[in-house]
Design a protein around this motif. Structure first.
Motif, PDB file in Angstrom:
ATOM      1  N   SER A   2     126.663  28.311 -25.261  1.00 56.98           N
ATOM      2  CA  SER A   2     125.444  29.027 -24.896  1.00 56.98           C
ATOM      3  C   SER A   2     124.208  28.251 -25.311  1.00 56.98           C
ATOM      4  N   VAL A   3     123.159  28.436 -24.502  1.00 60.01           N
ATOM      5  CA  VAL A   3     121.833  27.942 -24.884  1.00 60.01           C
ATOM      6  C   VAL A   3     121.018  29.149 -25.306  1.00 60.01           C
ATOM      7  N   GLU A   4     120.464  29.084 -26.515  1.00 60.33           N
ATOM      8  CA  GLU A   4     119.648  30.177 -27.056  1.00 60.33           C
ATOM      9  C   GLU A   4     118.191  29.948 -26.657  1.00 60.33           C
ATOM     10  N   HIS A   5     117.530  31.002 -26.288  1.00 60.89           N
ATOM     11  CA  HIS A   5     116.116  31.008 -25.848  1.00 60.89           C
ATOM     12  C   HIS A   5     115.968  30.484 -24.410  1.00 60.89           C
ATOM     13  N   ALA A   6     116.340  29.204 -24.186  1.00 62.20           N
ATOM     14  CA  ALA A   6     116.267  28.580 -22.850  1.00 62.20           C
ATOM     15  C   ALA A   6     114.889  28.777 -22.216  1.00 62.20           C
ATOM     16  N   THR A   7     113.882  28.765 -23.059  1.00 59.74           N
ATOM     17  CA  THR A   7     112.534  29.188 -22.674  1.00 59.74           C
ATOM     18  C   THR A   7     111.975  28.451 -21.470  1.00 59.74           C
ATOM     19  N   LEU A   8     112.031  27.105 -21.503  1.00 57.05           N
ATOM     20  CA  LEU A   8     111.377  26.313 -20.452  1.00 57.05           C
ATOM     21  C   LEU A   8     112.409  25.659 -19.536  1.00 57.05           C
ATOM     22  N   ILE A   9     113.527  26.325 -19.344  1.00 57.86           N
ATOM     23  CA  ILE A   9     114.589  25.773 -18.477  1.00 57.86           C
ATOM     24  C   ILE A   9     114.014  25.488 -17.087  1.00 57.86           C
ATOM     25  N   ASP A  10     114.352  24.293 -16.542  1.00 59.86           N
ATOM     26  CA  ASP A  10     113.839  23.946 -15.204  1.00 59.86           C
ATOM     27  C   ASP A  10     114.949  24.166 -14.162  1.00 59.86           C
ATOM     28  N   ASP A  11     114.635  23.853 -12.910  1.00 64.52           N
ATOM     29  CA  ASP A  11     115.591  24.122 -11.829  1.00 64.52           C
ATOM     30  C   ASP A  11     116.897  23.354 -12.021  1.00 64.52           C
ATOM     31  N   GLU A  12     116.769  22.114 -12.496  1.00 61.43           N
ATOM     32  CA  GLU A  12     117.975  21.315 -12.732  1.00 61.43           C
ATOM     33  C   GLU A  12     118.823  21.943 -13.846  1.00 61.43           C
ATOM     34  N   GLY A  13     118.154  22.446 -14.865  1.00 59.77           N
ATOM     35  CA  GLY A  13     118.855  23.103 -15.974  1.00 59.77           C
ATOM     36  C   GLY A  13     119.571  24.366 -15.511  1.00 59.77           C
ATOM     37  N   ILE A  14     118.916  25.112 -14.652  1.00 58.56           N
ATOM     38  CA  ILE A  14     119.524  26.334 -14.111  1.00 58.56           C
ATOM     39  C   ILE A  14     120.769  25.973 -13.290  1.00 58.56           C
ATOM     40  N   ALA A  15     120.645  24.932 -12.466  1.00 57.06           N
ATOM     41  CA  ALA A  15     121.788  24.510 -11.643  1.00 57.06           C
ATOM     42  C   ALA A  15     122.943  24.032 -12.527  1.00 57.06           C
ATOM     43  N   LEU A  16     122.605  23.283 -13.583  1.00 62.17           N
ATOM     44  CA  LEU A  16     123.633  22.783 -14.512  1.00 62.17           C
ATOM     45  C   LEU A  16     124.350  23.928 -15.235  1.00 62.17           C
ATOM     46  N   ALA A  17     123.567  24.901 -15.704  1.00 56.56           N
ATOM     47  CA  ALA A  17     124.152  26.041 -16.417  1.00 56.56           C
ATOM     48  C   ALA A  17     125.100  26.801 -15.506  1.00 56.56           C
ATOM     49  N   LYS A  18     124.672  26.967 -14.273  1.00 56.42           N
ATOM     50  CA  LYS A  18     125.496  27.672 -13.282  1.00 56.42           C
ATOM     51  C   LYS A  18     126.803  26.908 -13.038  1.00 56.42           C
ATOM     52  N   GLN A  19     126.671  25.602 -12.856  1.00 56.64           N
ATOM     53  CA  GLN A  19     127.830  24.756 -12.553  1.00 56.64           C
ATOM     54  C   GLN A  19     128.807  24.710 -13.724  1.00 56.64           C
ATOM     55  N   ARG A  20     128.280  24.632 -14.950  1.00 60.74           N
ATOM     56  CA  ARG A  20     129.142  24.497 -16.121  1.00 60.74           C
ATOM     57  C   ARG A  20     129.606  25.838 -16.686  1.00 60.74           C
ATOM     58  N   GLY A  21     129.057  26.941 -16.186  1.00 63.47           N
ATOM     59  CA  GLY A  21     129.429  28.252 -16.722  1.00 63.47           C
ATOM     60  C   GLY A  21     128.842  28.509 -18.102  1.00 63.47           C
ATOM     61  N   THR A  22     127.743  27.837 -18.414  1.00 62.54           N
ATOM     62  CA  THR A  22     127.096  27.991 -19.726  1.00 62.54           C
ATOM     63  C   THR A  22     126.297  29.293 -19.764  1.00 62.54           C
ATOM     64  N   TYR A  23     126.462  30.047 -20.848  1.00 62.73           N
ATOM     65  CA  TYR A  23     125.651  31.258 -21.018  1.00 62.73           C
ATOM     66  C   TYR A  23     124.247  30.913 -21.480  1.00 62.73           C
ATOM     67  N   LEU A  24     123.268  31.648 -20.995  1.00 64.30           N
ATOM     68  CA  LEU A  24     121.925  31.620 -21.566  1.00 64.30           C
ATOM     69  C   LEU A  24     121.729  32.928 -22.328  1.00 64.30           C
ATOM     70  N   VAL A  25     121.177  32.813 -23.526  1.00 65.49           N
ATOM     71  CA  VAL A  25     120.861  33.994 -24.339  1.00 65.49           C
ATOM     72  C   VAL A  25     119.346  33.993 -24.504  1.00 65.49           C
ATOM     73  N   MET A  26     118.673  34.742 -23.635  1.00 68.12           N
ATOM     74  CA  MET A  26     117.206  34.679 -23.562  1.00 68.12           C
ATOM     75  C   MET A  26     116.599  35.932 -24.209  1.00 68.12           C
ATOM     76  N   ASP A  27     115.893  35.696 -25.300  1.00 67.52           N
ATOM     77  CA  ASP A  27     115.316  36.787 -26.108  1.00 67.52           C
ATOM     78  C   ASP A  27     113.945  37.181 -25.549  1.00 67.52           C
ATOM     79  N   ILE A  28     113.953  37.892 -24.446  1.00 66.81           N
ATOM     80  CA  ILE A  28     112.692  38.087 -23.707  1.00 66.81           C
ATOM     81  C   ILE A  28     111.858  39.264 -24.198  1.00 66.81           C
ATOM     82  N   TYR A  29     112.278  39.946 -25.258  1.00 69.48           N
ATOM     83  CA  TYR A  29     111.418  41.018 -25.788  1.00 69.48           C
ATOM     84  C   TYR A  29     110.579  40.564 -26.981  1.00 69.48           C
TER      85      TYR A  29
END
Ligand code: ZN
Length: 414
Positions: free
Chosen positions: A254-281
């Motif tokens: 998992s990537v914690e926060h993932a605050t400034l993830i870009d489009d390539e990062g989103i595609a990579l996370a999707k492809q690798r099945g990586t969880y994002l744990v985004m503390d948005i509150y």
């Protein structure tokens, strides 16, 4: 446990029962619990004449909630500057944390993945005290310490250079792949359930820039490889886009926060099945502390613009179909209010069911324990909560949980 107790069955009558595995809500269900496990679930489950019956037929019953990003063992909430930790002993910090654990469980979170602590290993002590029944709290999975570069996001910084920190405040410092491996080995030996690495700078650390990388790809790969030798998964703190991608490519769970993830990062996370744990509150709490003057000004400067960027990127990642697990960075906000994040997750695009899944079935998957918790199914731990009304219509219902059972034992019933 006595033979009589082992034979005793508890029955929960659930008016509505949320099944996050299927994404459905069942009505008029009977849950049979023996010792600490669910034995049967269904409409026509037999009710033994000597069973203890708990009537939740007017409520919505859900599996116990899971928070994948907490810091329960950091002591009393709200002391602002982490340097405050140096004013107390390790035992003082962990004793103060007893209230954090209790508030978390009583708010409906029966399991947490705790991701770092000062001083090192206080989280291990807190976990074991809960498991041994000395204190009340959620089932904890712990990191033992932060693995971080010297002066980095997980280091205790802001002191004069000639001050020598005690061992348990610099336990996780590592500055090469081999030093990272040595720290992972040490933590595995000392009882960590997973490994926390800091791939970029942080908001709430002096002299650390959330927009810059810290561990190199080689160091992150070393962490993931070494952790795998002990059956441990790796959670990587990362705000900056390159640090996020380095962590995903290294194979973190998992990537914690993932605050400034870009489009390539989103595609990579999707492809690798990586969880994002985004503390948005929790930006609400950082800004509130800023208004009250209790947040160091350099932390507020780090935080500027990051809160809203993270929320927009949450929406993007969700749309792209990236796996998202619920985590709040509890400790930034007061303990016991983690459920406020659900309404933000819905505000930024999730359905209420998706928000609930992120804190139940998906969270259990990230921790690697789907066979043990995350839904109410035969063979799993009897971790059960109930709320009034319908959280599928109004997810903020989860902010007020009047019934909490963990491991077959009732901790709250109002
Ligand atoms: Zn954190």
């Amino acid at each position: 446990m006595s033979a009589a107790a082992a034979g005793q069955v508890t029955i929960i009558k659930a008016g509505r029962l949320v099944d996050p595995d299927q994404g459905t809500v069942l009505t008029d269900q009977v849950i049979a619990i023996r010792a600490n496990k669910v034995e049967a679930v269904g409409r026509n489950v037999a009710i033994p004449s000597n069973a203890t019956v708990i009537d939740l037929s007017k409520m919505t019953v859900l599996p116990g909630l899971i928070n994948c990003h907490t810091h329960l063992a950091d002591g009393k909430y709200g002391e602002g500057d982490p340097l405050f930790q140096l004013k107390k002993s390790a035992s003082q910090a962990v004793l103060e944390s007893i209230a954090n654990a209790r508030a978390t469980l009583e708010s409906g979170f029966t399991t947490v993945r705790d991701v770092g602590v000062y001083p090192a290993l206080n989280d291990v002590a807190l976990r074991d005290a809960i498991n041994n029944g000395y204190i009340i709290g959620p089932r904890m999975f712990v990191a033992g310490a932060y693995i971080t570069i010297t002066g980095g996001a997980g280091a205790m910084t802001g002191l004069a250079p000639d001050i020598q920190l005690p061992w348990d405040f610099r336990y996780g410092e590592a500055n090469s792949p081999w030093e990272v491996r040595q720290k992972v080995r040490l933590l595995a030996h000392n009882g960590a359930d997973h490994v926390k690495v800091l791939a970029t700078g942080a908001v709430l650390t002096h002299g650390s820039n959330p927009k810059s990388e810290e561990f190199t790809p080689e160091e992150l790969q070393a962490a993931v490889d070494e952790a795998s030798h002990f059956g441990l998964r790796v959670a990587a703190h990362a705000h900056a886009p390159e640090g996020i991608k380095n962590a995903i490519r290294a194979g973190v769970a998992s990537v914690e926060h993932a605050t400034l993830i870009d489009d390539e990062g989103i595609a990579l996370a999707k492809q690798r099945g990586t969880y994002l744990v985004m503390d948005i509150y929790d930006d609400e709490c950082i800004q509130e502390d800023g208004r009250k003057g209790s947040m160091p000004t350099d932390f507020l400067e780090h935080d500027r613009d990051l809160g809203e960027a993270q929320r927009q990127n949450f929406r993007k990642a969700l749309k792209a179909g990236v796996k998202l697990a619920f985590g709040t960075d509890a400790g930034v906000c007061p303990y016991g209010i983690d459920a406020r994040q659900f309404a933000y997750m819905v505000k930024y695009g999730m359905t209420p069911m998706q928000a609930i899944q992120s804190a139940t079935s998906s969270a259990a998957d990230l921790i690697g324990r789907s066979s043990e918790f995350g839904s109410i199914k035969p063979g799993k731990y009897a971790d059960v909560i109930a709320v009034a009304g319908d959280p599928l219509q109004d997810v903020s219902r989860l902010e007020n949980v009047p019934f909490v059972m963990k491991d077959g034992k009732i901790y709250k019933q109002k």
